[in-house]
Enzyme design. Structure first.
Site, PDB file in Angstrom:
ATOM      1  N   ASP A   1       9.189   2.781   1.508  1.00 53.03           N
ATOM      2  CA  ASP A   1       8.035   3.229   2.094  1.00 53.03           C
ATOM      3  C   ASP A   1       7.822   2.853   3.701  1.00 53.03           C
ATOM      4  OD1 ASP A   1       5.637   4.179   2.910  1.00 53.03           O
ATOM      5  OD2 ASP A   1       4.485   3.260   1.103  1.00 53.03           O
TER       6      ASP A   1
ATOM      7  N   LYS B   1       3.285   9.371   8.593  1.00 52.81           N
ATOM      8  CA  LYS B   1       2.083   9.229   9.821  1.00 52.81           C
ATOM      9  C   LYS B   1       2.702   9.657  11.030  1.00 52.81           C
ATOM     10  CE  LYS B   1      -0.729   5.611   7.769  1.00 52.81           C
ATOM     11  NZ  LYS B   1      -0.328   4.804   6.726  1.00 52.81           N
TER      12      LYS B   1
ATOM     13  N   PHE C   1       0.974  -1.413   0.012  1.00 53.67           N
ATOM     14  CA  PHE C   1      -0.200   0.057  -0.024  1.00 53.67           C
ATOM     15  C   PHE C   1       0.802   1.193   0.022  1.00 53.67           C
ATOM     16  CE2 PHE C   1      -2.344   3.449   1.875  1.00 53.67           C
ATOM     17  CZ  PHE C   1      -3.467   3.583   1.169  1.00 53.67           C
TER      18      PHE C   1
END
Ligand SMILES: *Cc1c(COP(=O)(O)O)cnc(C)c1O
Length: 410
Positions: free
Chosen positions: A227, A256, A142
């Site tokens: 990532d 995040k 993702f």
């Protein structure tokens, strides 16, 4: 601002907000550390942290003070001018990643990956020619919801609705070195991977995989882009997930946890790679603005002072050990405090829903596994309380599955 009651809020949302989320029936209005309170004043243990965002817990005083002070001082300046805070945050991130790089600030994980992909294309173009723009990622990955990061996301069902997507994106099986080797021709500018696939079910890279990928990237002149949007900043028990392996990536995307809830993302690249961007190649209005950078600076200062990777490793081990003893948990995987509990013949969604009703926030990361990602400063008592709630939910679910007293009978 006055809060509407919950039923009114749901109606208001249905009438005025785009219905892109399958929302759980609760509105959190306040938090402190690992604890959240809903609009009816009920208390919950947050073992999701807004999806690995509030790593220092809710309303951390040092971050709250930094935000309040910066809001009174200067919220925003254009990136056309120097920013007193950005270089300080960049300096800390570079040190934590291992040094020798440069940072671009943005607002989200997708934007951090978008920057990484544009940079890799730019670098590939200048080092390999106009055909070198392809990016290989993994199935189950993702990387975000923009068209480009969706093209990189290895979940065909999410892509179908939005065809045509940008070209030059290919996926191979995560962990399969031979498949990657077969896919890496001279058109490939980058391999994009998560060290632990988060949304894909909390799947750590198999041992030796990242090392083999690094060797392939070196051999074929492609960049290795990690990532670390979900795994970065202590979550896995290291500052970055790749640091559990011996590899050094060329580019690292993060977001995040960087602002402990303030929207901020960053893309780090080795200096020589970063130099492929010339002034004007990439930009953002809000990225790294003073308010977000102040939050990130305070977040990183607390993270370093508290040594959050060590905290995550220690608490993660205690949580995993406790989960392994719970009837109904068939297996536990992950790293640090990014954990999936594979359930024993039970569906994860109804279990997560019942956990929520009993005051534990977690989510179904696959059809049969729960994801647990509490704040990195979670206490042993909070871990014990969360495991007790989950054990109770699973005991009742197992009872019901065996045809014993159903939920209704209680
Ligand atoms: C959440 C996530 C993203 C997307 O971040 P947004 O801030 O939602 O754009 C990208 N990559 C990974 C690994 C993520 O977990």
């Amino acid at each position: 601002m006055d809060l509407p009651n919950f039923a009114d809020l749901v109606a208001l949302d249905a009438e005025h907000v785009m219905q892109t989320y399958g929302r759980a029936p609760v509105a959190f209005v306040r938090g402190e550390g690992t604890v959240l309170y809903d609009s009816d004043g009920r208390r919950y243990l947050d073992f999701l942290s807004g999806l690995a965002v509030t790593s220092l817990g809710h309303a951390h005083p040092a971050v709250a003070d930094a935000i309040a002070e910066q809001a009174r001082t200067l919220l925003h300046v254009s990136n056309l001018y120097y920013n007193a805070l950005q270089p300080q945050v960049a300096e800390r991130l570079d040190a934590l990643i291992g040094g020798g790089g440069r940072v671009f600030f943005c607002n989200s994980g997708a934007e951090a990956n978008e920057c990484a992909i544009k940079l890799a294309r730019r670098y590939g173009q200048t080092h390999g020619g106009p055909e070198r723009f392809h990016v290989i990622s993994a199935y189950g990955s993702f990387h975000g919801r923009t068209l480009t990061t969706l093209a990189a996301t290895g979940q065909p069902q999410k892509q179908e609705t939005f065809q045509p997507l940008p070209v030059g994106f290919h996926q191979v099986a995560f962990g399969d070195v031979d498949a990657l080797a077969a896919a890496m021709d001279e058109r490939v500018c980058a391999v994009l991977l998560e060290p632990v696939q988060g949304e894909g079910g909390v799947q750590p890279a198999p041992p030796g995989y990242l090392e083999a990928v690094r060797a392939l990237c070196d051999e074929r002149e492609a960049l290795l882009v990690m990532d670390e949007v979900q795994t970065g900043l202590g979550r896995t028990g290291a500052w970055f997930g790749f640091q559990h392996s011996g590899v050094r990536p060329d580019v690292v995307a993060m977001a995040k946890a960087l602002g402990n809830g303030m929207p901020i993302g960053a893309c780090w690249a080795r200096a020589e790679v970063a130099a492929a961007f010339r002034p004007g190649d990439h930009a953002t209005t809000f990225g790294g603005q003073p308010l977000a950078a102040a939050a990130a600076r305070a977040t990183l200062a607390v993270m370093e002072a508290e040594d959050v990777p060590a905290r995550a490793a220690g608490a993660g081990k205690r949580l995993v050990d406790a989960l392994r003893e719970v009837p109904g948990v068939a297996g536990v995987r992950g790293a640090g405090l990014l954990i999936a509990a594979e359930l024993d013949g039970l569906e994860a969604k109804p279990v997560a829903d019942e956990c929520l009703r009993r005051g534990l926030v977690c989510n179904a990361v696959t059809a049969t596994a729960l994801r647990l990602a509490p704040p990195l400063l979670v206490s042993d008592d909070e871990i014990a309380e969360a495991v007790t709630i989950l054990a109770g939910v699973l005991a009742d679910a197992l009872d019901a599955a065996r045809g014993g007293a159903g939920e209704e009978a209680r």
